[in-house]
Design a protein around this motif. Sequence first.
Motif, PDB file in Angstrom:
ATOM      1  N   TRP A  12       1.170  -1.385   0.129  1.00  0.00           N
ATOM      2  CA  TRP A  12      -0.215  -0.084  -0.131  1.00  0.00           C
ATOM      3  C   TRP A  12       0.899   1.177  -0.084  1.00  0.00           C
ATOM      4  CZ3 TRP A  12      -3.916  -2.896  -1.043  1.00  0.00           C
ATOM      5  CH2 TRP A  12      -4.158  -4.150  -0.752  1.00  0.00           C
ATOM      6  N   ASN A  13       0.225   2.479  -1.121  1.00  0.00           N
ATOM      7  CA  ASN A  13       1.683   3.606  -1.152  1.00  0.00           C
ATOM      8  C   ASN A  13       1.697   4.194   0.551  1.00  0.00           C
ATOM      9  OD1 ASN A  13      -0.818   5.674  -1.069  1.00  0.00           O
ATOM     10  ND2 ASN A  13      -0.695   5.300  -3.222  1.00  0.00           N
ATOM     11  N   LEU A  14       2.280   5.141   0.416  1.00  0.00           N
ATOM     12  CA  LEU A  14       2.543   6.100   1.496  1.00  0.00           C
ATOM     13  C   LEU A  14       1.052   6.815   2.650  1.00  0.00           C
ATOM     14  CD1 LEU A  14       4.379   6.985   4.481  1.00  0.00           C
ATOM     15  CD2 LEU A  14       5.117   8.222   3.174  1.00  0.00           C
ATOM     16  N   LYS A  15       0.906   6.913   1.149  1.00  0.00           N
ATOM     17  CA  LYS A  15      -0.209   8.597   1.273  1.00  0.00           C
ATOM     18  C   LYS A  15      -1.708   7.626   1.993  1.00  0.00           C
ATOM     19  CE  LYS A  15      -3.512  11.328  -0.774  1.00  0.00           C
ATOM     20  NZ  LYS A  15      -3.833  12.179  -2.426  1.00  0.00           N
ATOM     21  N   HIS A  16      -2.132   6.175   1.441  1.00  0.00           N
ATOM     22  CA  HIS A  16      -2.887   4.976   1.960  1.00  0.00           C
ATOM     23  C   HIS A  16      -2.681   4.719   3.950  1.00  0.00           C
ATOM     24  CE1 HIS A  16      -6.097   2.656   1.677  1.00  0.00           C
ATOM     25  NE2 HIS A  16      -5.911   1.978   1.966  1.00  0.00           N
ATOM     26  N   ARG A  17      -1.562   4.452   3.389  1.00  0.00           N
ATOM     27  CA  ARG A  17      -1.450   4.238   4.905  1.00  0.00           C
ATOM     28  C   ARG A  17      -1.023   4.999   6.016  1.00  0.00           C
ATOM     29  NH1 ARG A  17       3.300   2.134   5.836  1.00  0.00           N
ATOM     30  NH2 ARG A  17       4.178   3.151   3.462  1.00  0.00           N
ATOM     31  N   THR A  18      -1.392   6.381   5.606  1.00  0.00           N
ATOM     32  CA  THR A  18      -1.459   6.982   6.706  1.00  0.00           C
ATOM     33  C   THR A  18      -2.850   7.226   7.028  1.00  0.00           C
ATOM     34  OG1 THR A  18       0.535   8.143   5.550  1.00  0.00           O
ATOM     35  CG2 THR A  18      -0.247   9.776   6.940  1.00  0.00           C
ATOM     36  N   GLN A  19      -3.095   7.031   5.705  1.00  0.00           N
ATOM     37  CA  GLN A  19      -5.183   7.603   5.642  1.00  0.00           C
ATOM     38  C   GLN A  19      -5.852   6.366   6.729  1.00  0.00           C
ATOM     39  OE1 GLN A  19      -6.084   7.431   1.851  1.00  0.00           O
ATOM     40  NE2 GLN A  19      -6.134   9.978   1.932  1.00  0.00           N
ATOM     41  N   ILE A  20      -4.703   4.926   7.129  1.00  0.00           N
ATOM     42  CA  ILE A  20      -5.259   3.922   7.472  1.00  0.00           C
ATOM     43  C   ILE A  20      -5.148   4.052   9.214  1.00  0.00           C
ATOM     44  CG2 ILE A  20      -4.308   1.546   8.540  1.00  0.00           C
ATOM     45  CD1 ILE A  20      -6.202   1.820   6.278  1.00  0.00           C
ATOM     46  N   LEU A  21      -3.618   4.782   8.767  1.00  0.00           N
ATOM     47  CA  LEU A  21      -2.985   5.257  10.643  1.00  0.00           C
ATOM     48  C   LEU A  21      -4.110   6.061  11.410  1.00  0.00           C
ATOM     49  CD1 LEU A  21       0.528   4.898  10.499  1.00  0.00           C
ATOM     50  CD2 LEU A  21      -0.847   3.482  11.490  1.00  0.00           C
ATOM     51  N   VAL A  22      -4.535   7.179  10.266  1.00  0.00           N
ATOM     52  CA  VAL A  22      -5.801   8.366  11.046  1.00  0.00           C
ATOM     53  C   VAL A  22      -6.315   7.854  11.474  1.00  0.00           C
ATOM     54  CG1 VAL A  22      -6.532  10.339  10.350  1.00  0.00           C
ATOM     55  CG2 VAL A  22      -4.220   9.642   9.580  1.00  0.00           C
ATOM     56  N   ALA A  23      -6.860   6.773  10.709  1.00  0.00           N
ATOM     57  CA  ALA A  23      -8.441   5.878  11.019  1.00  0.00           C
ATOM     58  C   ALA A  23      -8.358   4.948  12.411  1.00  0.00           C
ATOM     59  CB  ALA A  23      -8.988   5.451  10.230  1.00  0.00           C
ATOM     60  N   ALA A  24      -7.813   4.655  12.944  1.00  0.00           N
ATOM     61  CA  ALA A  24      -7.132   3.954  13.797  1.00  0.00           C
ATOM     62  C   ALA A  24      -6.789   4.887  15.313  1.00  0.00           C
ATOM     63  CB  ALA A  24      -6.080   3.728  13.598  1.00  0.00           C
ATOM     64  N   ILE A  25      -6.134   5.778  14.705  1.00  0.00           N
ATOM     65  CA  ILE A  25      -6.287   7.507  15.839  1.00  0.00           C
ATOM     66  C   ILE A  25      -7.617   7.650  16.134  1.00  0.00           C
ATOM     67  CG2 ILE A  25      -4.898   9.873  16.507  1.00  0.00           C
ATOM     68  CD1 ILE A  25      -2.976   9.266  14.314  1.00  0.00           C
ATOM     69  N   GLU A  26      -8.332   7.928  15.402  1.00  0.00           N
ATOM     70  CA  GLU A  26      -9.490   8.746  15.730  1.00  0.00           C
ATOM     71  C   GLU A  26     -10.755   7.854  16.493  1.00  0.00           C
ATOM     72  OE1 GLU A  26     -10.170  11.945  15.178  1.00  0.00           O
ATOM     73  OE2 GLU A  26      -8.365  12.405  13.019  1.00  0.00           O
ATOM     74  N   ALA A  27      -9.781   6.140  15.754  1.00  0.00           N
ATOM     75  CA  ALA A  27     -11.544   5.195  16.756  1.00  0.00           C
ATOM     76  C   ALA A  27     -10.879   5.472  17.547  1.00  0.00           C
ATOM     77  CB  ALA A  27     -11.531   4.162  15.343  1.00  0.00           C
ATOM     78  N   GLY A  28      -9.293   5.727  18.245  1.00  0.00           N
ATOM     79  CA  GLY A  28      -9.731   4.999  19.656  1.00  0.00           C
ATOM     80  C   GLY A  28      -8.350   4.314  19.620  1.00  0.00           C
ATOM     81  N   ALA A  29      -7.376   4.018  19.424  1.00  0.00           N
ATOM     82  CA  ALA A  29      -5.723   3.523  19.548  1.00  0.00           C
ATOM     83  C   ALA A  29      -4.659   4.354  20.378  1.00  0.00           C
ATOM     84  CB  ALA A  29      -5.267   3.528  17.687  1.00  0.00           C
TER      85      ALA A  29
END
Length: 518
Positions: free
Chosen positions: A75-92
């Motif tokens: 997965w490209n960096l931009k996509h992976r960064t969005q994944i991490l942001v989603a996890a942060i927003e969901a409470g990681a």
Amino acid sequence: MTYLAVSICGQDISDFEARFQPALTAGAEMLELRLDCLAEPNTEAVTKITSAARRFQLPLIATCRDGAQGGQGNWNLKHRTQILVAAIEAGADFVDCEFSNFTHPATRQILLDALHRNPRCRLILSAHDFDKPFDDIELLYESIISFCPQAIPKLVYTARHINDCFAAFDLLHNKEQDAIVFSMGAMGQVSRILAKKLGSFLTFAALDEQQASAPGQVPIAQMKGLYRWDTINAETEIFGILGDPVGHSLSPAIHNAGFAKDAINAIYLPFWVQNDKAGFDGFMEHVLGRPWMGFRGFSVTIPHKTDALNFAGTKGDYVEPLAATIGAVNTLKVGFNSLVSAFNTDYAGAMDALTHTLGIDRHQLHRRKVAVIGAGGAARAVVAGLVDAGAEVTVYNRTHAKGQTLADEFRCRYARLDSLDELQADIVVNCTSIGMSPHVDATPLSAKFFTSDMAAFDTIYTPLKTRFLHEAAAAGAKCVNGAEMFIRQAMAQYRIFTGHKPDEKTIRKVVFDKLEAR
Ligand code: NAP
């Protein structure tokens, strides 16, 4: 505190969800969500997975590893960064980004913004080398903390030799803030366990052997059971076995069970020291140069028994005289003065097994006629012990020169293997591998030579009862098996390590459970 984190890798939401409860039940103290394992990582799935994981009330790390650093998918960096942001927003609680990617301004800004909105979430900045140690791990560590002082640096590299682990130990010892440091691969495995003693922020365990997400991960059941994770702390003393290979050894199970029974704050680990003297000497120099680590003793197995003797001879405190005569050492004790003492408990184990089974003292072996079949390492220990006790030993061996040399060294008789036909002995000892699993139909001696007034001792312990012992027992001879020798050498070793006599029942149970399971 060092968290014991279990990495959860799944192809879809249900894969992840199915693994949370087993991880919690097994004793996980933290979960890592390896979101790069998803067949189709997307923000909706990540939000659901993170929310589902939060219900288990364990700290959560969100990771979407870069393929270049061991991640799944590409997965490209931009996509992976969005994944991490989603996890942060969901409470990681933690988010792991590769340091090299975090230095990209766009990625950094997006992650920092998300962390700013969710201040409970901490940043882990990681670096991995799957091939070798980092060129300069200290410099890399300094670079990460000077670039982002609030981050937890995570530095993980493959150990190509056990000695590569010491860079990780030193960094953990010297660090002044939270950091995650260990080595990967089979030779680095001990560093994953010692991470707790040395105060790494976390270490990873696998849910089970099939689900290791990186090379060398220890299954959590083993971490909690065999290695007594819950008891490890900064004062835990370190023991272990040095050999190549060490994976099959029963010694970690024996000594850790003994420490548990005696409530001793110590751990016993398998140190895979590859087959060279320089590597062995290097390992011992590393050990002696780090008194703060608390190394206290080692079992030594093939191929390092002579290396250990030589090392102790030059750097040691004391070498047991009979160990020097045998030319091999299987036990090293590391003193508080960083000097080592060297012993051989193989011969002591053999003598104890024999005398205990026969119900005699060692001095009652005096003048007994003993036939020893074989002239390898086990035979040397057995012959040395028997000769020391005054037995009349004859060595029988396939290779004439080796048998003759051993007999000459210990001033006993040598006879050719084919002259076993004329055997006249009170005790016969098999020190060859003939009859060892899987060749269980083989035996070094014809059944007709056993009589009811003889004793037969087989040093082999897989199987527990060899054909040699079956046939000896059928003739009414007293029988001693290799497990008895093994148990007694381990008990002698435990006593040298700890100063305590081990609980014999505990040691026997461990050995027989393990051997019967093989
Ligand atoms: P080693 O140094 O390799 O010696 C092997 C010996 O077996 C040599 O004398 C060899 O004869 C002989 N041999 C092997 N295959 C043979 C064959 N087909 N025919 C005739 N002779 C044969 O091995 P080691 O370390 O001494 O181990 C020997 C046995 O002792 C193993 O079964 C091991 O499991 C056992 N052991 C038990 C304990 C314990 O605690 N119970 C501890 C150590 C070892 P050559 O000289 O002609 O090659």
